[in-house]
Design a protein around this motif. Structure first.
Motif, short mmCIF file in Angstrom:
data_model
loop_
_atom_site.label_atom_id
_atom_site.label_comp_id
_atom_site.label_asym_id
_atom_site.label_seq_id
_atom_site.Cartn_x
_atom_site.Cartn_y
_atom_site.Cartn_z
N TRP A 185 0.84 -1.20 0.00
CA TRP A 185 0.00 0.00 0.00
C TRP A 185 0.87 1.25 0.00
O TRP A 185 1.93 1.28 0.62
CB TRP A 185 -0.90 0.02 1.23
N SER A 186 0.39 2.27 -0.67
CA SER A 186 1.04 3.58 -0.60
C SER A 186 0.45 4.36 0.58
O SER A 186 -0.57 3.96 1.17
CB SER A 186 0.80 4.36 -1.90
N LEU A 187 1.07 5.47 0.91
CA LEU A 187 0.55 6.32 1.97
C LEU A 187 -0.86 6.79 1.64
O LEU A 187 -1.73 6.84 2.52
CB LEU A 187 1.48 7.51 2.20
N ALA A 188 -1.09 7.14 0.38
CA ALA A 188 -2.42 7.61 -0.02
C ALA A 188 -3.47 6.54 0.24
O ALA A 188 -4.60 6.84 0.65
CB ALA A 188 -2.41 8.00 -1.50
N MET A 189 -3.13 5.28 0.03
CA MET A 189 -4.08 4.19 0.26
C MET A 189 -4.35 4.02 1.75
O MET A 189 -5.48 3.75 2.16
CB MET A 189 -3.54 2.90 -0.36
N VAL A 190 -3.34 4.18 2.58
CA VAL A 190 -3.53 4.08 4.03
C VAL A 190 -4.45 5.20 4.50
O VAL A 190 -5.38 4.97 5.29
CB VAL A 190 -2.18 4.13 4.77
N LEU A 191 -4.20 6.42 4.03
CA LEU A 191 -5.02 7.55 4.44
C LEU A 191 -6.46 7.39 3.96
O LEU A 191 -7.41 7.75 4.68
CB LEU A 191 -4.43 8.85 3.90
N HIS A 192 -6.64 6.83 2.79
CA HIS A 192 -8.00 6.56 2.29
C HIS A 192 -8.70 5.54 3.19
O HIS A 192 -9.89 5.68 3.50
CB HIS A 192 -7.94 6.05 0.85
N GLU A 193 -7.97 4.52 3.61
CA GLU A 193 -8.54 3.51 4.51
C GLU A 193 -8.98 4.16 5.82
O GLU A 193 -10.05 3.85 6.35
CB GLU A 193 -7.50 2.42 4.79
N SER A 219 9.38 12.45 4.75
CA SER A 219 8.20 11.80 4.20
C SER A 219 7.76 10.63 5.07
O SER A 219 8.59 9.99 5.73
CB SER A 219 8.47 11.30 2.78
N ALA A 220 6.46 10.36 5.07
CA ALA A 220 5.93 9.18 5.76
C ALA A 220 5.79 8.00 4.81
O ALA A 220 5.52 6.88 5.26
CB ALA A 220 4.56 9.50 6.37
N GLU A 221 5.98 8.23 3.51
CA GLU A 221 5.85 7.15 2.53
C GLU A 221 6.85 6.04 2.84
O GLU A 221 8.04 6.28 3.06
CB GLU A 221 6.10 7.69 1.12
N GLY A 222 6.35 4.81 2.89
CA GLY A 222 7.21 3.66 3.14
C GLY A 222 7.45 3.35 4.59
O GLY A 222 7.95 2.27 4.92
N TRP A 223 7.10 4.24 5.50
CA TRP A 223 7.50 4.13 6.90
C TRP A 223 6.46 3.45 7.79
O TRP A 223 6.65 3.37 9.01
CB TRP A 223 7.83 5.50 7.47
N LEU A 224 5.36 2.97 7.25
CA LEU A 224 4.31 2.35 8.06
C LEU A 224 4.38 0.83 7.87
O LEU A 224 4.12 0.33 6.78
CB LEU A 224 2.94 2.89 7.65
N PHE A 225 4.71 0.14 8.93
CA PHE A 225 4.93 -1.31 8.81
C PHE A 225 3.59 -2.02 8.59
O PHE A 225 2.64 -1.85 9.36
CB PHE A 225 5.59 -1.85 10.06
N PRO A 226 3.49 -2.83 7.53
CA PRO A 226 2.24 -3.55 7.26
C PRO A 226 1.92 -4.56 8.36
O PRO A 226 2.70 -5.46 8.65
CB PRO A 226 2.52 -4.25 5.93
N ASP A 227 0.77 -4.39 8.96
CA ASP A 227 0.33 -5.28 10.04
C ASP A 227 -1.08 -4.87 10.42
O ASP A 227 -1.67 -3.95 9.83
CB ASP A 227 1.27 -5.18 11.24
N SER A 228 -1.62 -5.53 11.43
CA SER A 228 -2.94 -5.19 11.95
C SER A 228 -2.75 -4.46 13.28
O SER A 228 -2.07 -4.95 14.18
CB SER A 228 -3.77 -6.46 12.16
N TYR A 229 -3.39 -3.28 13.41
CA TYR A 229 -3.23 -2.44 14.59
C TYR A 229 -4.60 -2.27 15.25
O TYR A 229 -5.50 -1.66 14.69
CB TYR A 229 -2.63 -1.10 14.21
N ARG A 230 -4.72 -2.82 16.45
CA ARG A 230 -6.00 -2.78 17.16
C ARG A 230 -6.18 -1.41 17.81
O ARG A 230 -5.22 -0.80 18.30
CB ARG A 230 -6.05 -3.88 18.20
N TYR A 231 -7.44 -0.97 17.87
CA TYR A 231 -7.76 0.30 18.52
C TYR A 231 -9.17 0.25 19.09
O TYR A 231 -9.92 -0.70 18.84
CB TYR A 231 -7.62 1.46 17.53
#
Length: 335
Positions: A112-120, A153-165
């Motif tokens: 995923w790109s940063l734009a896709m994470v923000l859209h989610e 930049s934050a692009e690339g810096w978010l580790f793919p995983d599941s984050y509970r909240y």
């Protein structure tokens, strides 16, 4: 007279106790569809009780508050609570005390790109607090300024995983957790990297891993693909990775790269510019990070994918021959 007085005292004791027991332990029937109630992070006990009362879960909020006080004023945990069928106030109190809520998760998919994470975050996370979450083309830089990302930049810096909240959690805090996971994993992997890599720092490894990730190869092929790109870097050859062009095109990409697309003027176009692009192009998973820092022992400079099969070559002549074979196979399949 004494008997009458004792009877009166028993009535005074038993009636309130009976009323308390009835209100707390006698279950009420909810609507067939049930109720889903968010108790937001930071809500005090009284606010939580009022929220449940307004939702129709607590018909006797004062009795609920009394029971909560008699229990020692335990913390009522934030969460998204589903109530179905017949539910007593005592069951509600027990569930909130134990935090027995419906799990909520932000899932970041590798690639995923940063734009896709923000859209989610904006479209599928209704219980998150989106305050201060930046949007638009400058979101990556703004997040980096907020401590989510590095190198501007934050692009690339978010580790793919599941984050509970839980409801009320800030989206920014979730992204900070994902960034800390990536930064920690990258730092650890970099300290154990193979020798002789043409990479000067962990950020370059992150950039290349993001490209390997977007190539879409299965994990078993990623170390070999990483070796191809690393060999090209050693020789000063352009990486010539299609996903970098797609990233450069952004919303102008319509599912198929044309010859005109390949000429897009962008530092992310690795057909026109040698070396690495300025930032990652996606969020790389663990396997692509490991592939870049522990590549296959190979001298190959080219690869093509034919379905699930990958073909590698160390010379341009071999590469052209493999392309011809690929086109012939494709033609036979089409006919």
């Amino acid at each position: 007279m004494r008997r009458i007085l004792l009877s009166f005292l028993l009535v005074i004791i038993l009636v309130p106790s009976g009323y308390f027991g009835y209100t707390m332990y006698w279950p009420q029937t909810l609507l067939k569809a049930g109720k889903q109630v968010p108790i937001r992070l930071g809500s005090g006990a009284l606010e939580s009780i009022q929220t449940l009362h307004r939702a129709g879960i607590l018909p006797y909020p004062q009795m609920f508050r009394l029971a909560w006080m008699l229990m020692g004023r335990p913390i009522l945990q934030a969460g998204l609570y589903d109530f179905q069928g017949r539910v007593s106030q005592e069951q509600v109190l027990r569930r909130l005390r134990n935090g027995q809520s419906t799990p909520l998760n932000l899932v970041i998919i590798p690639g995923w790109s940063l734009a896709m994470v923000l859209h989610e975050l904006h479209s599928k996370s209704p219980y998150l607090n989106l305050h201060a979450l930046p949007l638009g083309e400058q979101a990556g830089q703004q997040l980096a300024d907020m401590g989510v990302g590095a190198n501007g930049s934050a692009e690339g810096w978010l580790f793919p995983d599941s984050y509970r909240y839980v409801p009320g959690t800030t989206a920014l805090s979730l992204l900070q957790r994902a960034y800390q996971r990536m930064e920690g994993n990258l730092r650890h992997l970099w300290s154990q990297r193979a020798s002789g890599l043409p990479l000067h720092n962990p950020y370059q490894a992150l950039i290349l891993a993001s490209i390997v990730q977007k190539e879409g190869a299965p994990p078993a092929q990623q170390a070999h693909i990483a070796a191809v790109f690393l060999n090209r870097l050693r020789k000063g050859m352009p990486l010539q990775s299609d996903p970098t062009v797609i990233y450069a095109l952004g919303k102008q990409y319509h599912g198929h790269l044309t010859s005109q697309d390949m000429q897009v003027s962008s530092p992310f176009n690795t057909y026109l510019h040698a070396g690495l692009p300025p930032t990652p192009i996606s969020m790389p998973g663990m396997s692509s990070l490991q592939a870049v820092l522990h590549p296959s022992d190979s001298q190959d400079l080219y690869f093509i994918a034919q379905g699930n099969a990958y073909h590698y070559s160390s010379t341009y002549a071999q590469h052209i021959q493999q392309i011809k074979q690929y086109l012939q196979t494709t033609a036979r399949t089409a006919s």
